[in-house]
Motif scaffolding. Sequence first.
Motif, mmCIF file in Angstrom:
data_model
loop_
_atom_site.group_PDB
_atom_site.id
_atom_site.type_symbol
_atom_site.label_atom_id
_atom_site.label_comp_id
_atom_site.label_asym_id
_atom_site.label_seq_id
_atom_site.Cartn_x
_atom_site.Cartn_y
_atom_site.Cartn_z
ATOM 1 N N UNK A 274 105.371 67.575 8.783
ATOM 2 C CA UNK A 274 105.900 68.885 9.184
ATOM 3 C C UNK A 274 104.867 69.992 8.987
ATOM 4 N N UNK A 275 103.666 69.772 9.497
ATOM 5 C CA UNK A 275 102.585 70.742 9.302
ATOM 6 C C UNK A 275 102.092 71.308 10.627
ATOM 7 N N UNK B 172 94.422 66.436 5.569
ATOM 8 C CA UNK B 172 94.112 67.869 5.508
ATOM 9 C C UNK B 172 95.210 68.626 6.250
ATOM 10 N N UNK B 173 95.900 69.496 5.523
ATOM 11 C CA UNK B 173 97.008 70.238 6.118
ATOM 12 C C UNK B 173 96.687 71.720 6.196
ATOM 13 N N UNK B 174 97.374 72.404 7.095
ATOM 14 C CA UNK B 174 97.194 73.836 7.252
ATOM 15 C C UNK B 174 98.062 74.606 6.258
ATOM 16 N N UNK B 175 99.245 74.046 5.963
ATOM 17 C CA UNK B 175 100.199 74.700 5.069
ATOM 18 C C UNK B 175 100.421 73.843 3.837
ATOM 19 N N UNK C 71 104.993 75.743 1.320
ATOM 20 C CA UNK C 71 105.113 76.548 2.539
ATOM 21 C C UNK C 71 105.864 75.789 3.622
ATOM 22 N N UNK C 72 105.553 74.514 3.781
ATOM 23 C CA UNK C 72 106.242 73.707 4.791
ATOM 24 C C UNK C 72 107.725 73.590 4.463
ATOM 25 N N UNK D 298 105.806 65.394 24.489
ATOM 26 C CA UNK D 298 104.359 65.454 24.299
ATOM 27 C C UNK D 298 103.978 66.155 23.003
ATOM 28 N N UNK D 299 104.953 66.673 22.304
ATOM 29 C CA UNK D 299 104.728 67.630 21.223
ATOM 30 C C UNK D 299 104.418 66.964 19.893
ATOM 31 N N UNK D 300 103.373 67.442 19.241
ATOM 32 C CA UNK D 300 103.058 67.042 17.874
ATOM 33 C C UNK D 300 102.513 68.264 17.140
ATOM 34 N N UNK D 301 102.671 68.254 15.830
ATOM 35 C CA UNK D 301 102.135 69.359 15.031
ATOM 36 C C UNK D 301 100.627 69.478 15.209
ATOM 37 N N UNK D 302 99.947 68.345 15.260
ATOM 38 C CA UNK D 302 98.482 68.361 15.422
ATOM 39 C C UNK D 302 98.072 69.024 16.731
#
Length: 160
Positions: A10-11, A42-45, A49-50, A124-128
């Motif tokens: 969930x990032x 490696x995550x952004x949040x 936060x997630x 088509x959607x992914x967090x990446x």
Amino acid sequence: MRRAVSPGSYDPVTNGHLDIVTRAADVFDEVIVTVMINKSKKTMFTVDERMEMIRDVTAHLPNVRVDSWHGLLVDYCRANDVKAIVKGLRAISDFDYELQMAQMNHRLSGVETLFMPTNPEYSFLSSSLVKEVATYHGDVAHLLPELVHERLTARLAERA
């Protein structure tokens, strides 16, 4: 009580994730959205936060709660009396991987995995992918809950 877990990184959480969680909440008495912790990823949040973003975007679903876990998902299921894992499938390539995971999880613990086909709007959607497009200033507002889009935009501005 029919309890299920919906695991993921969930990032960040996307509309595709939210679609699966909302639909699972219609089927189960309780859905636990579990942010899986993978220290090598490696995550952004941050995990906190997630979890906060997921809580905010699922606040309208009274039978959804948010948690995190580091380790085997089946151990989480045992510790929380969870009998089912809910996973969204976007494409046949997802199924190949997820089927192996489902069979291993069942073998280890007896927990069942239930697959939900993703709404075609999000196939088509992914967090990446969302993060990559947003990094290059592409419009991803329609792919994320508004609050999540705001947080993503702010995080990218911080990093710029």
